[in-house]
Scaffold this motif. Sequence first.
Motif, PDB file in Angstrom:
ATOM      1  N   ASN A 117       0.810  -1.222   0.000  1.00 39.61           N
ATOM      2  CA  ASN A 117       0.000   0.000   0.000  1.00 39.61           C
ATOM      3  C   ASN A 117       0.842   1.271   0.000  1.00 39.61           C
ATOM      4  OD1 ASN A 117       0.898   0.439   2.648  1.00 39.61           O
ATOM      5  ND2 ASN A 117      -1.005  -0.244   3.600  1.00 39.61           N
ATOM      6  N   GLY A 118       2.161   1.121   0.018  1.00 36.88           N
ATOM      7  CA  GLY A 118       3.056   2.270  -0.016  1.00 36.88           C
ATOM      8  C   GLY A 118       3.516   2.742   1.350  1.00 36.88           C
ATOM      9  N   PHE A 119       3.032   2.100   2.427  1.00 37.37           N
ATOM     10  CA  PHE A 119       3.381   2.515   3.784  1.00 37.37           C
ATOM     11  C   PHE A 119       4.159   1.419   4.501  1.00 37.37           C
ATOM     12  CE2 PHE A 119      -0.686   4.727   2.858  1.00 37.37           C
ATOM     13  CZ  PHE A 119      -0.181   6.029   2.845  1.00 37.37           C
ATOM     14  N   ASN A 120       5.061   1.863   5.393  1.00 39.56           N
ATOM     15  CA  ASN A 120       5.873   0.911   6.153  1.00 39.56           C
ATOM     16  C   ASN A 120       5.362   0.824   7.593  1.00 39.56           C
ATOM     17  OD1 ASN A 120       7.342   2.892   7.945  1.00 39.56           O
ATOM     18  ND2 ASN A 120       8.088   3.643   5.960  1.00 39.56           N
TER      19      ASN A 120
ATOM     20  N   ARG B 248       4.023  -2.829   4.690  1.00 42.66           N
ATOM     21  CA  ARG B 248       5.288  -3.566   4.615  1.00 42.66           C
ATOM     22  C   ARG B 248       5.934  -3.527   5.994  1.00 42.66           C
ATOM     23  NH1 ARG B 248       9.004  -2.328  -0.415  1.00 42.66           N
ATOM     24  NH2 ARG B 248       7.286  -3.513  -1.361  1.00 42.66           N
ATOM     25  N   MET B 249       6.002  -4.682   6.656  1.00 40.45           N
ATOM     26  CA  MET B 249       6.575  -4.780   7.996  1.00 40.45           C
ATOM     27  C   MET B 249       8.095  -4.873   7.867  1.00 40.45           C
ATOM     28  SD  MET B 249       5.895  -4.762  11.215  1.00 40.45           S
ATOM     29  CE  MET B 249       4.113  -4.837  11.052  1.00 40.45           C
ATOM     30  N   LEU B 250       8.797  -3.818   8.292  1.00 42.97           N
ATOM     31  CA  LEU B 250      10.245  -3.742   8.106  1.00 42.97           C
ATOM     32  C   LEU B 250      11.039  -4.318   9.272  1.00 42.97           C
ATOM     33  CD1 LEU B 250      10.610  -0.137   6.620  1.00 42.97           C
ATOM     34  CD2 LEU B 250      10.343  -2.313   5.397  1.00 42.97           C
TER      35      LEU B 250
ATOM     36  N   GLY C  26      11.195  10.295  12.081  1.00 43.65           N
ATOM     37  CA  GLY C  26       9.957  10.800  11.502  1.00 43.65           C
ATOM     38  C   GLY C  26       9.496  10.086  10.250  1.00 43.65           C
ATOM     39  N   GLU C  27      10.236   9.078   9.784  1.00 40.98           N
ATOM     40  CA  GLU C  27       9.900   8.432   8.511  1.00 40.98           C
ATOM     41  C   GLU C  27       9.187   7.092   8.652  1.00 40.98           C
ATOM     42  OE1 GLU C  27      13.352  10.408   5.674  1.00 40.98           O
ATOM     43  OE2 GLU C  27      13.568   8.312   6.312  1.00 40.98           O
ATOM     44  N   ILE C  28       9.024   6.583   9.855  1.00 41.23           N
ATOM     45  CA  ILE C  28       8.214   5.383  10.044  1.00 41.23           C
ATOM     46  C   ILE C  28       6.747   5.792   9.929  1.00 41.23           C
ATOM     47  CG2 ILE C  28       7.469   3.627  11.708  1.00 41.23           C
ATOM     48  CD1 ILE C  28      10.290   3.681  12.868  1.00 41.23           C
ATOM     49  N   ASP C  29       5.984   5.072   9.112  1.00 39.03           N
ATOM     50  CA  ASP C  29       4.578   5.421   8.934  1.00 39.03           C
ATOM     51  C   ASP C  29       3.720   4.952  10.105  1.00 39.03           C
ATOM     52  OD1 ASP C  29       4.726   6.694   6.360  1.00 39.03           O
ATOM     53  OD2 ASP C  29       5.075   4.705   5.493  1.00 39.03           O
ATOM     54  N   LEU C  30       3.960   3.743  10.594  1.00 41.32           N
ATOM     55  CA  LEU C  30       3.140   3.206  11.671  1.00 41.32           C
ATOM     56  C   LEU C  30       4.017   2.399  12.625  1.00 41.32           C
ATOM     57  CD1 LEU C  30      -0.399   1.684  11.302  1.00 41.32           C
ATOM     58  CD2 LEU C  30       1.236   0.761  12.933  1.00 41.32           C
ATOM     59  N   PHE C  31       3.943   2.719  13.902  1.00 36.96           N
ATOM     60  CA  PHE C  31       4.749   2.059  14.932  1.00 36.96           C
ATOM     61  C   PHE C  31       3.785   1.269  15.832  1.00 36.96           C
ATOM     62  CE2 PHE C  31       8.988   2.363  17.033  1.00 36.96           C
ATOM     63  CZ  PHE C  31       8.722   1.539  18.119  1.00 36.96           C
TER      64      PHE C  31
ATOM     65  N   VAL D 190      -6.341   3.235   9.895  1.00 36.67           N
ATOM     66  CA  VAL D 190      -5.202   4.165   9.954  1.00 36.67           C
ATOM     67  C   VAL D 190      -4.732   4.495   8.547  1.00 36.67           C
ATOM     68  CG1 VAL D 190      -2.805   4.439  10.716  1.00 36.67           C
ATOM     69  CG2 VAL D 190      -4.500   3.390  12.248  1.00 36.67           C
ATOM     70  N   ARG D 191      -4.693   3.497   7.685  1.00 32.78           N
ATOM     71  CA  ARG D 191      -4.277   3.701   6.292  1.00 32.78           C
ATOM     72  C   ARG D 191      -5.217   4.660   5.560  1.00 32.78           C
ATOM     73  NH1 ARG D 191      -5.622  -1.434   3.212  1.00 32.78           N
ATOM     74  NH2 ARG D 191      -7.658  -0.397   3.281  1.00 32.78           N
ATOM     75  N   ASP D 192      -6.515   4.369   5.602  1.00 32.97           N
ATOM     76  CA  ASP D 192      -7.473   5.083   4.762  1.00 32.97           C
ATOM     77  C   ASP D 192      -7.888   6.436   5.316  1.00 32.97           C
ATOM     78  OD1 ASP D 192      -7.376   2.874   3.135  1.00 32.97           O
ATOM     79  OD2 ASP D 192      -9.241   2.008   3.877  1.00 32.97           O
TER      80      ASP D 192
END
Length: 355
Positions: free
Chosen positions: A21-24, A45-47, A92-97, A341-343
């Motif tokens: 979906n473009g988010f990490n 994408r779970m990094l 600041g670059e992690i989308d979701l923690f 959270v995504r939408d």
Amino acid sequence: MTDKPPYRVPSMEEIRALPWNGFNAVSTFSGCGGSSLGYRMAGFRMLWASEFVPAAQETYRANAAPHTVLDTRDIREVKGRDILDACGLGVGEIDLFDGSPPCASFSTAGKREAGWGQVKKYSDTEQRTDDLFYEYARLIEETQPRTFVAENVAGLVKGSAKGYFKEILARLRAPGYRVSVRVLDASWLGVPQSRNRLIFVGVREDLGTDPAHPTPLLYRYTVRDTLPGILAQGDNGGFGGGSFRSADHPSPTILTGPSNGNKDYPPGHVIAEPSVVHDPETGQALSIKGSRRVRKLTLAELRAISGFPEDFILTGTYAQRWERIGRAVPPVMMSHIAATVRDRILVPLREAETI
């Protein structure tokens, strides 16, 4: 009555094939990967993930995406910089923690405050657990993600635990976050199990938008919807515990392990003539001593009731595999939270940035 689609959880193969979906996302206190799988169902994408219990690490690895880094250190040793470096991201670059700090210290099922501040047995380890939410808050401060989702037991907002809840909420807001908290029931988010969880959603203040929680579905799945083959036709009392819940309701909350007793059967037992006396995956005897009409669930049945794919790999003994599921956030439940959270937060922010 609202129509509902047949109950079905996508397979691991189907989840792996979903487009990004473009988010990490990153995950702490990841357990066997229930939450992580929910984010993957929503296209994240779970990094990076963190898990301290060896038995849980084994199951997490067996199902993880190939690009996920699993950190096995005690979370107290992990620095925000470690996470960012592992992901190749800046502050600041992690989308979701994500985070699910162990919650036994706050559960209403235990002794609660009697164990606060003490090192005690937790799964296959010994550790202090009532301070781990503060470690999660520390990592939020050090990494400054755009959003975060934290999960805990509903008991955190009850009785003497309310003081901890207020402190945790203040700590999460202090680094500059708008935070909303709600108790959500998995049975209204696509899981055939009544499981109340406290869900924190945070959004960084500078992004100028508010947190959001998912809207409950208009229907719930029942045990009969999920496991139609294990009950005699017309049997309305075929599943549950001492309360003898009807099969035409969601399952009661699945705990971290089934009882071996023969009196007060907890959730996870079938009240019916057993069609299976051994678990096919482990060979574990499922019948209950002293009763011809009660047996424990197979692991396949446990996965289905808990919103896990049928091909999700579990490792260890029958009891260890059960514990992994019993401690996990149902992936289907988390997929609804992640999609919200995504939408409602991340996608609008991305669209605003491109204007």
